[in-house]
Design a protein around this motif. Structure first.
Motif, PDB file in Angstrom:
ATOM      1  N   ALA A  92       1.115  -1.458  -0.108  1.00 47.82           N
ATOM      2  CA  ALA A  92      -0.237   0.293   0.271  1.00 47.82           C
ATOM      3  C   ALA A  92       0.286   1.204  -0.126  1.00 47.82           C
ATOM      4  O   ALA A  92       0.733   1.856  -0.429  1.00 47.82           O
ATOM      5  CB  ALA A  92      -0.601  -0.260   1.373  1.00 47.82           C
ATOM      6  N   ASP A  93       2.170   1.739   0.518  1.00 49.93           N
ATOM      7  CA  ASP A  93       3.015   2.119   0.602  1.00 49.93           C
ATOM      8  C   ASP A  93       3.506   2.452  -0.986  1.00 49.93           C
ATOM      9  O   ASP A  93       4.450   2.714  -1.167  1.00 49.93           O
ATOM     10  CB  ASP A  93       3.939   2.365   2.202  1.00 49.93           C
ATOM     11  CG  ASP A  93       4.377   3.510   1.750  1.00 49.93           C
ATOM     12  OD1 ASP A  93       4.129   4.994   1.718  1.00 49.93           O
ATOM     13  OD2 ASP A  93       5.119   3.487   3.618  1.00 49.93           O
ATOM     14  N   GLU A  95       4.574   6.060  -2.306  1.00 53.50           N
ATOM     15  CA  GLU A  95       5.502   6.798  -1.966  1.00 53.50           C
ATOM     16  C   GLU A  95       6.927   6.146  -1.774  1.00 53.50           C
ATOM     17  O   GLU A  95       8.307   6.328  -2.819  1.00 53.50           O
ATOM     18  CB  GLU A  95       5.670   7.233  -1.221  1.00 53.50           C
ATOM     19  CG  GLU A  95       4.473   8.310  -1.643  1.00 53.50           C
ATOM     20  CD  GLU A  95       4.235  10.213  -0.663  1.00 53.50           C
ATOM     21  OE1 GLU A  95       4.997  10.383   0.466  1.00 53.50           O
ATOM     22  OE2 GLU A  95       3.467  10.715  -1.446  1.00 53.50           O
TER      23      GLU A  95
ATOM     24  N   ALA B  28      -3.304  -0.371   5.972  1.00 56.14           N
ATOM     25  CA  ALA B  28      -2.153  -0.313   4.797  1.00 56.14           C
ATOM     26  C   ALA B  28      -1.842  -2.181   4.621  1.00 56.14           C
ATOM     27  O   ALA B  28      -1.319  -2.609   3.784  1.00 56.14           O
ATOM     28  CB  ALA B  28      -1.060   0.201   5.300  1.00 56.14           C
ATOM     29  N   ALA B  31      -4.903  -4.378   3.399  1.00 56.14           N
ATOM     30  CA  ALA B  31      -5.322  -3.350   1.559  1.00 56.14           C
ATOM     31  C   ALA B  31      -3.894  -4.571   1.595  1.00 56.14           C
ATOM     32  O   ALA B  31      -4.400  -5.420   0.080  1.00 56.14           O
ATOM     33  CB  ALA B  31      -4.738  -2.490   1.346  1.00 56.14           C
ATOM     34  N   LYS B  95      -7.644   2.677   1.428  1.00 51.19           N
ATOM     35  CA  LYS B  95      -6.387   3.212   1.336  1.00 51.19           C
ATOM     36  C   LYS B  95      -6.586   4.687   1.433  1.00 51.19           C
ATOM     37  O   LYS B  95      -5.356   5.836   2.186  1.00 51.19           O
ATOM     38  CB  LYS B  95      -5.633   2.632   0.295  1.00 51.19           C
ATOM     39  CG  LYS B  95      -4.340   1.204   0.649  1.00 51.19           C
ATOM     40  CD  LYS B  95      -4.774   0.041  -0.961  1.00 51.19           C
ATOM     41  CE  LYS B  95      -4.011   0.972  -1.577  1.00 51.19           C
ATOM     42  NZ  LYS B  95      -3.272   0.294  -2.599  1.00 51.19           N
ATOM     43  N   LEU B 100      -2.438   6.273   3.462  1.00 53.98           N
ATOM     44  CA  LEU B 100      -1.314   5.984   4.660  1.00 53.98           C
ATOM     45  C   LEU B 100      -0.249   6.757   4.222  1.00 53.98           C
ATOM     46  O   LEU B 100       1.187   7.215   5.169  1.00 53.98           O
ATOM     47  CB  LEU B 100      -1.450   4.799   4.193  1.00 53.98           C
ATOM     48  CG  LEU B 100      -2.500   3.859   3.908  1.00 53.98           C
ATOM     49  CD1 LEU B 100      -2.276   2.915   3.022  1.00 53.98           C
ATOM     50  CD2 LEU B 100      -3.229   3.571   5.777  1.00 53.98           C
ATOM     51  N   ASP B 101       0.102   7.070   2.841  1.00 57.76           N
ATOM     52  CA  ASP B 101       1.337   7.831   2.277  1.00 57.76           C
ATOM     53  C   ASP B 101       2.038   9.104   2.956  1.00 57.76           C
ATOM     54  O   ASP B 101       2.918   9.924   3.233  1.00 57.76           O
ATOM     55  CB  ASP B 101       1.945   7.081   1.454  1.00 57.76           C
ATOM     56  CG  ASP B 101       0.420   7.311   0.684  1.00 57.76           C
ATOM     57  OD1 ASP B 101      -0.580   7.910   1.080  1.00 57.76           O
ATOM     58  OD2 ASP B 101       0.898   7.359  -0.961  1.00 57.76           O
ATOM     59  N   GLU B 102       0.999   9.970   3.958  1.00 56.83           N
ATOM     60  CA  GLU B 102       0.579  10.852   3.870  1.00 56.83           C
ATOM     61  C   GLU B 102       0.484  11.537   5.507  1.00 56.83           C
ATOM     62  O   GLU B 102      -0.841  11.923   5.849  1.00 56.83           O
ATOM     63  CB  GLU B 102      -0.243  12.123   3.122  1.00 56.83           C
ATOM     64  CG  GLU B 102       0.418  11.414   1.592  1.00 56.83           C
ATOM     65  CD  GLU B 102      -0.419  11.268   1.104  1.00 56.83           C
ATOM     66  OE1 GLU B 102      -1.889  12.268   1.292  1.00 56.83           O
ATOM     67  OE2 GLU B 102      -1.166  11.312  -0.188  1.00 56.83           O
ATOM     68  N   LYS B 106      -1.214  18.608   3.381  1.00 56.36           N
ATOM     69  CA  LYS B 106      -0.773  18.479   2.268  1.00 56.36           C
ATOM     70  C   LYS B 106      -1.896  18.819   1.062  1.00 56.36           C
ATOM     71  O   LYS B 106      -1.971  18.709   1.974  1.00 56.36           O
ATOM     72  CB  LYS B 106       0.082  17.085   1.285  1.00 56.36           C
ATOM     73  CG  LYS B 106      -0.254  15.352   1.286  1.00 56.36           C
ATOM     74  CD  LYS B 106      -0.151  14.555   0.752  1.00 56.36           C
ATOM     75  CE  LYS B 106       0.121  15.405  -0.577  1.00 56.36           C
ATOM     76  NZ  LYS B 106       1.057  13.895  -1.331  1.00 56.36           N
TER      77      LYS B 106
END
Lengths: 162, 251
Positions: A92-93, A95, B28, B31, B95, B100-102, B106
């Motif tokens: 899922a990550d 980046e 995360a 998923a 997701k 998750l990635d932030e 932003k």
């Protein structure tokens, strides 16, 4: 694309049998590619090493117990620098995955669950790119040889007039 | 993650923030776990459809019963496809919702957050509540997306609870000067006038023990405040309207 007409060999590594099998089925139905599959990246590397296989494209899962897909593909790159590498991931990550991808220089990044038609297209493009690269490499060698010959001729001419 | 008060106590907001961070990690993992078998099912269903199409072509026209069974297989594949698409959309929204990635602030398109949240509250709306979207052309705004999604989630769930039978939730977005506004209206029972001034107070609930936490709207209030925005409510027996105003560029 003459080199595409000979059956290309694709190496697929995913620790999940169900993923390997579904892609195998898809290729059996929709392509004449030769598919070599492994559920262990270590065994896949041993195979490349031992059999000096001619492999045209490599697809790897990301999250695997032995080593992750990025590490695996980096090792593949050492052995087969020209072969396009594709990462197939359910991770899922995004980046961090993309950061890693830039470090190993991947051809493509596909997210699970993937679309068969997209997969087919990406593989076909990857194989074509590989053929073009090989052709380009051959042409560069040709040009270099011609240049060497030419400079020999030039030297001869200079010698005559000297 | 938790911001403690000067006395070192955990505030309801900081506990909630920890919960959301834990949820993000959980999402995360889930998923990833779902996407792998989902990929296999999605691909194999497509393999089945392709194989049957090829068999049909090879065999040519067949007697009625064989054709009928082929049609059933086609229908099964179409059904499976719709079902897998639905699961994929839910996982994608999960997701997106948890972003998750932030973890930090932003620039984001808040429509994306609203859409993801809608997918996640879909089971509360079912066929009972119609959602009407009137989205304006909005610039991306500087925000903490996971927190704003939580605000949308709270208001949408409250709206669904306020509508006893059939009804409509209207989500309108607009740009006004340096702000964007998200207006969420429902055709529910409304909030009694005497409660209106208290609904953003921590611990205030009308849903009774075990139903609401009494924290939802107070947390929404705090989140919007942290964004230098404001949240307002109007209500009558015809329904309730929440208006969230957020600056495009955070001061």
């Amino acid at each position: 694309m003459s080199e595409l007409s000979s059956t290309p060999t694709i190496l697929l590594v995913d620790d999940e049998e169900m993923v390997v099998n579904s892609i195998k089925s898809f290729f059996a139905i929709e392509s004449d590619y030769k598919l070599v599959t492994y559920t262990s990246p270590q065994k896949a590397l041993e195979d490349i090493e031992r059999n000096h296989r001619s492999i045209d494209l490599v697809i790897s899962d990301y999250l695997m117990p032995e080593m992750d897909g990025i590490t695996f593909l980096a090792k593949v790159k050492e052995k087969l620098p020209m072969v396009p590498r594709i990462l197939l991931t359910g991770y899922a990550d995004k980046e961090n995955a993309i950061k890693a991808i830039n470090n190993v220089g991947l051809y493509q990044y596909i997210e699970k669950p993937w679309d068969n038609e997209d997969l087919k297209l990406i593989i076909r493009n990857g194989l074509e790119k590989n053929v073009l690269l090989k052709q380009l490499e051959a042409k560069i060698r040709e040009v270099e040889r011609a240049q060497r010959e030419l400079s020999e001729v030039q030297k001869d001419i200079l010698r005559v007039f000297a | 993650m938790s911001k403690k008060t000067q006395e070192g106590e955990l505030t309801p907001q900081s506990i909630q923030a920890d919960k959301m961070a834990a949820l993000g990690l959980l999402v995360a993992g889930v998923a990833h776990e779902i996407n792998t078998p989902m990929g296999a099912i999605h691909s194999n269903n497509d393999n089945m459809r392709r194989a049957v199409a090829k068999i049909r072509k090879l065999l040519g026209p067949q007697e009625q019963e064989v054709e009928r069974l082929f049609d059933i297989v086609d229908e099964v594949c179409r059904n499976n496809e719709a079902a897998t698409e639905r699961i994929m959309k839910i996982v994608h929204s999960l997701k997106n919702f948890a972003r998750l990635d932030e973890a930090e602030r932003k620039e984001v398109d808040i429509h994306e957050g609203i859409e993801s949240t809608l997918t996640l509250v879909q089971h509360q709306l079912k066929n009972r509540i119609r959602v009407e979207k009137q989205f304006a052309d909005l610039p991306e705004i500087q925000c903490h997306p996971i927190q704003l999604n939580q605000v949308f989630m709270n208001i949408l769930v409250n709206a669904a609870h306020a509508i006893p039978d059939q009804g409509t939730i209207t989500i309108k977005t607009l740009k006004e000067g340096g702000n964007v506004k998200v207006v969420i209206g429902d055709t529910g029972v409304g909030i009694p006038q005497e409660h209106l001034s208290k609904i953003f107070d921590p611990g205030f609930t009308t849903k009774g023990v075990g139903l609401g936490t009494g924290l939802g709207l107070s947390i929404c209030y705090k989140i919007v405040q942290d964004h230098n925005g404001k949240i307002e409510v109007e209500s009558s027996s015809a329904g309730t309207i929440f208006t969230i105003t957020l600056p495009i560029k955070d001061a």
